[in-house]
Design a protein around this motif. Structure first.
Motif, PDB file in Angstrom:
ATOM      1  N   LEU A 212       0.836  -1.205   0.000  1.00  0.00           N
ATOM      2  CA  LEU A 212       0.000   0.000   0.000  1.00  0.00           C
ATOM      3  C   LEU A 212       0.877   1.264   0.000  1.00  0.00           C
ATOM      4  O   LEU A 212       0.697   2.165  -0.834  1.00  0.00           O
ATOM      5  CB  LEU A 212      -0.901  -0.025   1.234  1.00  0.00           C
ATOM      6  CG  LEU A 212      -2.027   0.991   1.385  1.00  0.00           C
ATOM      7  CD1 LEU A 212      -2.988   0.527   2.487  1.00  0.00           C
ATOM      8  CD2 LEU A 212      -1.588   2.399   1.689  1.00  0.00           C
ATOM      9  N   PRO A 309      -4.807  -2.081   8.061  1.00  0.00           N
ATOM     10  CA  PRO A 309      -4.588  -1.511   6.726  1.00  0.00           C
ATOM     11  C   PRO A 309      -5.519  -0.345   6.384  1.00  0.00           C
ATOM     12  O   PRO A 309      -5.085   0.608   5.741  1.00  0.00           O
ATOM     13  CB  PRO A 309      -4.838  -2.694   5.788  1.00  0.00           C
ATOM     14  CG  PRO A 309      -4.603  -3.898   6.622  1.00  0.00           C
ATOM     15  CD  PRO A 309      -4.993  -3.539   8.021  1.00  0.00           C
ATOM     16  N   TYR A 313      -4.289   3.313   5.296  1.00  0.00           N
ATOM     17  CA  TYR A 313      -4.729   3.973   4.066  1.00  0.00           C
ATOM     18  C   TYR A 313      -5.280   5.363   4.356  1.00  0.00           C
ATOM     19  O   TYR A 313      -4.878   6.359   3.752  1.00  0.00           O
ATOM     20  CB  TYR A 313      -5.786   3.101   3.368  1.00  0.00           C
ATOM     21  CG  TYR A 313      -6.230   3.676   2.050  1.00  0.00           C
ATOM     22  CD1 TYR A 313      -5.475   3.482   0.903  1.00  0.00           C
ATOM     23  CD2 TYR A 313      -7.391   4.443   1.956  1.00  0.00           C
ATOM     24  CE1 TYR A 313      -5.853   4.027  -0.308  1.00  0.00           C
ATOM     25  CE2 TYR A 313      -7.779   4.993   0.745  1.00  0.00           C
ATOM     26  CZ  TYR A 313      -7.007   4.781  -0.377  1.00  0.00           C
ATOM     27  OH  TYR A 313      -7.389   5.330  -1.573  1.00  0.00           O
ATOM     28  N   LYS A 373     -18.389  -2.794   4.608  1.00  0.00           N
ATOM     29  CA  LYS A 373     -17.068  -3.283   5.044  1.00  0.00           C
ATOM     30  C   LYS A 373     -16.096  -2.156   5.397  1.00  0.00           C
ATOM     31  O   LYS A 373     -15.018  -2.038   4.812  1.00  0.00           O
ATOM     32  CB  LYS A 373     -16.469  -4.206   3.970  1.00  0.00           C
ATOM     33  CG  LYS A 373     -17.373  -5.403   3.705  1.00  0.00           C
ATOM     34  CD  LYS A 373     -16.830  -6.322   2.668  1.00  0.00           C
ATOM     35  CE  LYS A 373     -17.795  -7.475   2.425  1.00  0.00           C
ATOM     36  NZ  LYS A 373     -17.411  -8.328   1.310  1.00  0.00           N
ATOM     37  N   MET A 378     -10.391  -4.113   7.129  1.00  0.00           N
ATOM     38  CA  MET A 378     -10.945  -4.472   5.818  1.00  0.00           C
ATOM     39  C   MET A 378     -10.560  -3.430   4.771  1.00  0.00           C
ATOM     40  O   MET A 378     -10.593  -2.239   5.036  1.00  0.00           O
ATOM     41  CB  MET A 378     -12.466  -4.552   5.906  1.00  0.00           C
ATOM     42  CG  MET A 378     -12.959  -5.615   6.862  1.00  0.00           C
ATOM     43  SD  MET A 378     -14.769  -5.636   6.942  1.00  0.00           S
ATOM     44  CE  MET A 378     -15.026  -7.114   7.950  1.00  0.00           C
ATOM     45  N   LEU A 379     -10.216  -3.909   3.595  1.00  0.00           N
ATOM     46  CA  LEU A 379      -9.776  -3.008   2.522  1.00  0.00           C
ATOM     47  C   LEU A 379     -10.546  -3.202   1.226  1.00  0.00           C
ATOM     48  O   LEU A 379     -10.420  -2.394   0.311  1.00  0.00           O
ATOM     49  CB  LEU A 379      -8.307  -3.282   2.189  1.00  0.00           C
ATOM     50  CG  LEU A 379      -7.217  -2.636   3.019  1.00  0.00           C
ATOM     51  CD1 LEU A 379      -5.875  -2.894   2.351  1.00  0.00           C
ATOM     52  CD2 LEU A 379      -7.439  -1.133   3.169  1.00  0.00           C
ATOM     53  N   SER A 380     -11.323  -4.294   1.120  1.00  0.00           N
ATOM     54  CA  SER A 380     -11.806  -4.675  -0.206  1.00  0.00           C
ATOM     55  C   SER A 380     -12.733  -3.633  -0.824  1.00  0.00           C
ATOM     56  O   SER A 380     -12.858  -3.567  -2.041  1.00  0.00           O
ATOM     57  CB  SER A 380     -12.485  -6.044  -0.156  1.00  0.00           C
ATOM     58  OG  SER A 380     -13.539  -6.044   0.781  1.00  0.00           O
ATOM     59  N   ASN A 381     -13.344  -2.761  -0.014  1.00  0.00           N
ATOM     60  CA  ASN A 381     -14.208  -1.747  -0.632  1.00  0.00           C
ATOM     61  C   ASN A 381     -13.410  -0.644  -1.328  1.00  0.00           C
ATOM     62  O   ASN A 381     -13.999   0.216  -1.986  1.00  0.00           O
ATOM     63  CB  ASN A 381     -15.210  -1.166   0.382  1.00  0.00           C
ATOM     64  CG  ASN A 381     -14.548  -0.406   1.508  1.00  0.00           C
ATOM     65  OD1 ASN A 381     -13.344  -0.162   1.474  1.00  0.00           O
ATOM     66  ND2 ASN A 381     -15.335  -0.036   2.509  1.00  0.00           N
ATOM     67  N   LEU A 382     -12.097  -0.666  -1.218  1.00  0.00           N
ATOM     68  CA  LEU A 382     -11.294   0.301  -1.992  1.00  0.00           C
ATOM     69  C   LEU A 382     -11.338  -0.010  -3.488  1.00  0.00           C
ATOM     70  O   LEU A 382     -10.893   0.800  -4.301  1.00  0.00           O
ATOM     71  CB  LEU A 382      -9.850   0.324  -1.491  1.00  0.00           C
ATOM     72  CG  LEU A 382      -9.664   0.946  -0.101  1.00  0.00           C
ATOM     73  CD1 LEU A 382      -8.190   0.924   0.303  1.00  0.00           C
ATOM     74  CD2 LEU A 382     -10.195   2.376  -0.044  1.00  0.00           C
ATOM     75  N   MET A 383     -11.864  -1.186  -3.858  1.00  0.00           N
ATOM     76  CA  MET A 383     -12.106  -1.453  -5.284  1.00  0.00           C
ATOM     77  C   MET A 383     -13.164  -0.485  -5.825  1.00  0.00           C
ATOM     78  O   MET A 383     -13.162  -0.157  -7.006  1.00  0.00           O
ATOM     79  CB  MET A 383     -12.601  -2.892  -5.494  1.00  0.00           C
ATOM     80  CG  MET A 383     -11.612  -3.962  -5.103  1.00  0.00           C
ATOM     81  SD  MET A 383     -10.198  -4.039  -6.237  1.00  0.00           S
ATOM     82  CE  MET A 383      -9.192  -5.286  -5.414  1.00  0.00           C
ATOM     83  N   ASN A 386     -14.017   6.012  -4.132  1.00  0.00           N
ATOM     84  CA  ASN A 386     -13.236   7.069  -4.791  1.00  0.00           C
ATOM     85  C   ASN A 386     -13.095   8.315  -3.916  1.00  0.00           C
ATOM     86  O   ASN A 386     -12.607   9.347  -4.366  1.00  0.00           O
ATOM     87  CB  ASN A 386     -13.819   7.430  -6.160  1.00  0.00           C
ATOM     88  CG  ASN A 386     -15.234   7.962  -6.076  1.00  0.00           C
ATOM     89  OD1 ASN A 386     -15.775   8.116  -4.985  1.00  0.00           O
ATOM     90  ND2 ASN A 386     -15.836   8.235  -7.210  1.00  0.00           N
TER      91      ASN A 386
END
Lengths: 408, 408
Positions: A212, A309, A313, A373, A378-383, A386
């Protein structure tokens, strides 16, 4: 018993931001080539070394004319030659004469107007005729009409992006004075982080924080060394001792909470750092730590990010960016944080939150919608995210509420 | 006589965009390391190779407890040992027992809840007591609660930015399939451009287009070779002949209008390219040219930008980006162009325009204001501009009109 669970020792997000701005001292400046200056900040204004354009020139492919008539239409002209762009010429015009010229070509002396080739009939090798109305001074770019020599081209603090780099290049500016970028070391702590992604032991996790932060610095065009250190007091102290004189900024992840293996803060003290603040009333990122080491020759800042994480971020986008910009002479701009309308109500929380959201613009209105999330591990919602949106503490956010956010 | 001055042969901006999308074929795909994947586009979906979290773990620094009581408050527990994050342990809990645990530590078998350390009184080396109310299942992160093994983590087409790179790393994804980036050659034409900035002859100008495009590709993390070629038909043709088999995309600047020294289009034909479109009803950038060369093994596109720097900038941001994204499998998104309100009226024009503007957000409303010095040979307003705004042809824009724009 630690006070970490209590909120009374915590400073607010605004206080943390202000503290960073108050503490960060501008780095020295250096002179670099404009062509290598992408993502840097000017430390001094730039004045145009030349007139722009540098000479009177044609704005089109056509014919330079010399005529005393108000409208050149239906006039015939004697064709005297040709001037190409980039080629110096001694040709000059007298009444009733024309010269073939191309876009950017330097006007011959005596030019009163330019006829673009679409309104010119070539009668013979030596004669042309103008078929449409044509006023004096048409399609001429005048010397210095964009910028006069010595006029301000860019102010101190200007960020060099594609456009400003191109504008400096066009004015022939070859070198500029910019703030030095900080030398950065990133220290990843946490024995739970597998160093070799191919051999994940039981109870270990993959390293998200290293990649990251590596990507963050790559995106921001800043060199950063990534170092892993084990959760041992002496190892962390020795690491800081080694880094403090060589680097302007140490960013750590993990080890800043109040667990028995959270060595970043005590080790930083052992290495001569003094705390500026610790613990911010925010979610995620409560244990955020900021310290500095100073000796007469050198200043080193330490930004201790939490280990989760999502906290790394968020804190990097908010506080890391702020600090790195401040070291390069930048104060936050009024538009760093946008305002937008929430599309939905949310639960309230006793701490101010940075929520990962999706911003969209509907008929000129900026709207933000939360994503699932949001927990700090948890990081997956950074997909999908914005932007980061600040949700104030202890208010129940309702749909249509105006909130403050940061594009990511 | 050329038709360049006439508007009838021109296609619209929307037609040019559609033509690029219809023509561009996706490049092949390749497998790369996630750590090197910033600014790439996924060519295939990614499914999580693991559960996230990978095991039941503590969300806090505290104590894992085993109790059949609904509320653990005022209960005392026998302390059985310690589990650090990242360290596998065989310890297990039975009714009335506790184990010291840290954030991310793997829960011992038998755990019913976690007490964060702030609500724990350490009575002795072997006994603790819970001081506050505590429900079952508190502060436990469950295996797979963010993502189950095999669950979709990212879709094909996902852009890899800092956040998505971190999310892939956290799931232990080491390699991904992405579209290949185009191999790009940038060909700067125009004898008026001084190659050596230290020796500007009379009638010459400094090179803005080379540095502009070099910066553009640097910003977009794509390799591009910059080549200068003189305004001679054979030189331009020979250049295209050399490049067409080695590169996926040739971007030219200058030489696409109808002047006698505009060799890009005829030379591209001589080198085997076929025209897809030429001339767009727009300001700046009317002479924009798009062509392709195909043989059974290879496809090379040629995007011929005009020579004026503002046209180069605008056409690259709009059409160059579109084409390069399309080669990497991307269709424009509905939010690629924002909508915003004009703050002021403007003159109308017979051609659709891209105006360099400053966007600002006022109470959730996006507003755009035009900047001075919009002519195609002027760049200095890029110091202030942060967006390009499309102003339709032949309408008189009034204040509050909703317009479409692109952040730059």
């Amino acid at each position: 018993m630690s006070a970490c669970g209590h909120e009374k020792d915590l400073i607010s997000i605004d206080e943390a931001i202000q503290s960073i701005l108050n503490t960060a001292k501008k780095l020295s400046t250096e002179t670099i080539f404009v062509k290598n200056s992408l993502s840097r900040y000017l430390s001094a204004p730039v004045y145009s070394p030349v007139n722009l354009p540098g000479f009177d020139q044609s704005a089109v492919d056509g014919y330079a004319l010399c005529t005393s008539h108000a409208d050149a239409q239906h006039q015939s002209y004697v064709l005297m030659g040709e001037i190409r762009a980039g080629v110096a010429s001694d040709l000059a015009l007298q009444e009733g004469q024309a010269i073939r010229i191309f876009t950017g070509g330097k006007l011959p002396q005596g030019t009163t107007t330019i006829a673009r080739q679409e309104i010119v009939e070539v009668v013979s090798d030596t004669q042309i005729r103008i078929t449409d109305p044509l006023m004096a001074h048409t399609d001429i770019r005048r010397r210095g009409e964009e910028l006069a020599e010595g006029q301000s081209l860019a102010e101190a603090g200007q960020f060099i992006n594609i456009g400003s780099l191109a504008a400096l290049s066009m004015a022939g500016v070859q070198t500029i004075s910019v703030f030095r970028q900080p030398k950065v070391a990133v220290v990843i702590t946490g024995d739970e982080i597998a160093l070799d992604q191919n051999s994940l032991s039981e109870a270990q996790v993959f390293d998200a924080n290293g990649p990251l932060l590596k990507a963050w610095f790559q995106q921001n065009a800043i060199q950063a060394e990534i170092i892993h250190v084990s959760d041992q007091s002496q190892a962390v102290t020795a690491c800081f001792e080694q880094l403090k004189s060589k680097y302007d900024l140490i960013i750590t992840t993990g080890g800043v909470s109040v667990g028995d293996y959270d060595f970043v803060r005590p080790s930083s003290f052992d290495a001569g750092f003094e705390q500026i603040f610790w613990k911010v009333k925010q979610k995620p990122g409560k244990p955020l730590y900021f310290a500095q080491y100073q000796n007469p020759e050198h200043h080193c800042y330490l930004l201790g990010l939490p280990g989760n994480p999502a906290a790394v971020y968020v804190c990097m986008q908010v506080y890391g960016k702020l600090l790195i910009d401040a070291l390069q002479g930048q104060q936050p701009k009024t538009d760093t944080w946008f305002t937008a309308k929430l599309t939905h109500g949310m639960k309230e929380d006793k701490r101010e939150r940075f929520i990962r959201m999706q911003a969209s613009i509907v008929k000129g209105e900026l709207k933000v919608s939360s994503l699932a999330k949001q927990q700090s591990h948890m990081l997956s919602n950074l997909m999908q995210a914005n932007c980061l949106v600040r949700i104030p503490a202890e208010v129940k956010p309702e749909a249509e509420m105006l909130v403050s956010g940061l594009f990511i």
